[in-house]
Enzyme design. Sequence first.
Site, PDB file in Angstrom:
ATOM      1  N   ASP A 281      35.066  43.958  46.172  1.00  0.00           N
ATOM      2  CA  ASP A 281      34.999  45.406  45.977  1.00  0.00           C
ATOM      3  C   ASP A 281      34.090  45.658  44.765  1.00  0.00           C
ATOM      4  O   ASP A 281      33.682  44.732  44.061  1.00  0.00           O
ATOM      5  CB  ASP A 281      36.389  46.016  45.799  1.00  0.00           C
ATOM      6  CG  ASP A 281      36.379  47.502  46.150  1.00  0.00           C
ATOM      7  OD1 ASP A 281      35.278  48.098  46.189  1.00  0.00           O
ATOM      8  OD2 ASP A 281      37.455  48.078  46.374  1.00  0.00           O
TER       9      ASP A 281
HETATM   10  C1  BGC Z   1      36.119  51.222  46.758  1.00  0.00           C
HETATM   11  C2  BGC Z   1      35.712  50.663  48.093  1.00  0.00           C
HETATM   12  C3  BGC Z   1      34.310  51.115  48.449  1.00  0.00           C
HETATM   13  C4  BGC Z   1      33.377  50.656  47.362  1.00  0.00           C
HETATM   14  C5  BGC Z   1      31.918  50.978  47.614  1.00  0.00           C
HETATM   15  C6  BGC Z   1      35.062  50.973  45.684  1.00  0.00           C
HETATM   16  O1  BGC Z   1      35.334  51.685  44.519  1.00  0.00           O
HETATM   17  O2  BGC Z   1      37.345  50.659  46.370  1.00  0.00           O
HETATM   18  O3  BGC Z   1      36.648  51.063  49.062  1.00  0.00           O
HETATM   19  O4  BGC Z   1      33.947  50.624  49.702  1.00  0.00           O
HETATM   20  O5  BGC Z   1      33.767  51.278  46.144  1.00  0.00           O
HETATM   21  O6  BGC Z   1      31.634  52.297  47.441  1.00  0.00           O
END
Ligand code: BGC
Length: 749
Positions: A281
């Site tokens: 993530d």
């Molecule tokens: C979130 C993810 C997301 C990623 C990319 C993160 O802060 O937890 O779910 O896909 O950002 O934007």
Amino acid sequence: MKTIKILSACLLLLPLASCTQMQYKGDAVTEQKVEALLSKMTLEEKIGQMNQISSYGNIEDMSGLIKKGEIGSILNEVDPVRVNALQRVAVEESRLGIPLLMARDVIHGFKTIFPIPLGQAASFDPQVAEDGARIAAIEASSVGVRWTFAPMIDISRDPRWGRIAESCGEDTYLSSVMGAAMVKGFQGDSLNSPTSIAACAKHFVGYGASEGGRDYNSTFISERSLRNVYFPPFEAAAKAGVATFMTSFNDNDGVPSTGNNFILREVLRNEWGFDGLVVTDWNSAREMIAHGIVADDKEAAAQAVNAGVDMEMVSYTFVKYLPEQIKAGKVKEAVIDEAVRNILRVKFRLGLFDNPYVDEKRPSVMYDESHLAAAKRAAEESAILLKNDKEVLPLKENIRSIAIIGPMADAPHDQLGTWIFDGEKSHTKTPLTAAREMYGNKLQIIYEQGLAYSRDKNTAGISKAVSAAQRADVVVAFVGEESILSGEAHCLADLNLQGAQSELIAALAKIGKPLITVVMAGRQLTIGKEAEASDAVLYSFHPGTMGGPAIVDLLFGKSVPSGKTPVTFLKTVGQVPLYYAHNNSGRPASSHFKPLDQVPLEASQTSEGSSSSYMDVGVAPLYPFGYGLSYTTFKFGKPQLSSKELSGKDVLTVTFDLENTGKYEGTEVAQLYVQDKVASVTRPVKELKRFTRVTLKPGEKKNVSFELPISELAFWNLDKVKTVEPGDFGLWVGPDSQTGEEVFFKVVD
Ligand code: BGC
């Protein structure tokens, strides 16, 4: 009477192994291409593939790194001209010409926004989820996006957690079915079609159980619960051929997912045979420093890669430190090779090497009529009728005027919900605009906002709203949450309606006109008081672009509500966690409890009630899981079982009559639950195992059947084996998790 066989719908027959081959198995040609390319790559080029950045600045700002082969994927670039320009640098100017993988969070729609995933789950209709994802893929791929970070299939049992909006709710089976349907929609029939985008099963794993409902917080989930409750939706996504996985932010029992060898290697790779790409993530590799698992970026990179991560999102620890970590013997080059294979494999499957560019001149596919129609249908199916006293709904033909009140009646941005980077409020149809368009020439429509927005505490507008309501035959109040009150990092400790919305409802209720409350929100709110004050309650979650016409059609009976709660609705936040598939205590909670004010002063200590309950609110929910009314009524016959004694290899057929006993054509979601009565570990009091939507005309009766392979009763038992333990089972078929006559069967050796 007709017989419905639920045989063809693979998605309803999870686990899917029998009907869906893992898409990622056995493609020798792709493997040869991967190996041939890998053999030409330098270590730096390999590590470059493992680096994902977020788009920034001018093309020139990024092109130096791309030319050197230091970037494998870019997220957040949605301008097709820029997408092509970046891709051209990768394909034509880098040494090996490896295309970039362009990513974006396309969660519940790209331009045409569908209801939030929690709303889609309320439809109990995998077709809604598949269509929503397919349309999102068509729109997103048209600008060059080929990878989305969805579906989110974290089991979510705590509405304080803002990200519950992005989930399919509290239930393992429902999340498995809806998640697999979304994978199918995003990825289409074949990943290498230009309209397919790679899906991403996220967040692996346990993120929805963050302590206290606070985002990013620690979880403490036992391996048994992981395997019985939290893993299955991810395994179903893997079986549906999902191309990628994302690790979650949380640490579980002390181990952050991004550095968790057990979940990434033992389970995902070895047990499930997943050979796609695993991405961290956002910044979660580096965040292992804050977790206190590694000392610095260098160690973070090694820990993530050794645990089984292939690509790092935005924290740059891989490109910076993996070369030296390999030299120092902290990471083996073979581990890097494996990660790069996983990344290249996905790029080949997407057809990026043959077709790296997007057609910039293609006529726009955004907001196509068919997309809007599908979004409207999804919003209709996602709305749950929670109350309908004296059949106040649907609105009667003879009404002459309607008061539309409340901060959510005309909130084009807020009804779209969380994660709508690309959605445009200028395309939103709100309930007010829809009512005016559809009924403006037949009815007097009186609009008063009452409050400017959901958190507004200024009560000055309430008197105007009351006087508007006094002038109308019927009052419809639109309340709920602005979209920013749910989603990532937007958690709440109080789940009552925000601002002065409760006062607004109370003031409207006093007038004595029929009061219909529509709630648009990102989670289940504690709306007991407002429901009590209203004649009818329709819960639409954040319904998306076409929420307005969908809700207006439901209110006027052009369509009939069929949504069911995908989460348990609470009376008060203090009941968290409250979910239907709980284990029993030795003193099971019952609806009987002694209310607080009946406890005498200075009463001597007793174990009064002797059950696992609360003295002030008891343990009953406001609305149970799977609940939702219709304008018509349905009668379930007693379920008949094909056999009362079955072995682990058998398939149980459950048949029952379902009759529409009311006045409207309508759709009932028939739900099948089981309980394993005695097992080596305590088992949930009920577990959803099948559901189906059945549409019936007034007076029509159908004989419906479910097929349930006994193997699906397997669970991870005391011996740490996934197995079906012989013994007695209870089974219910009904309109929700709390209704239905119990019948019994036995599983024998
Ligand atoms: C979130 C993810 C997301 C990623 C990319 C993160 O802060 O937890 O779910 O896909 O950002 O934007």
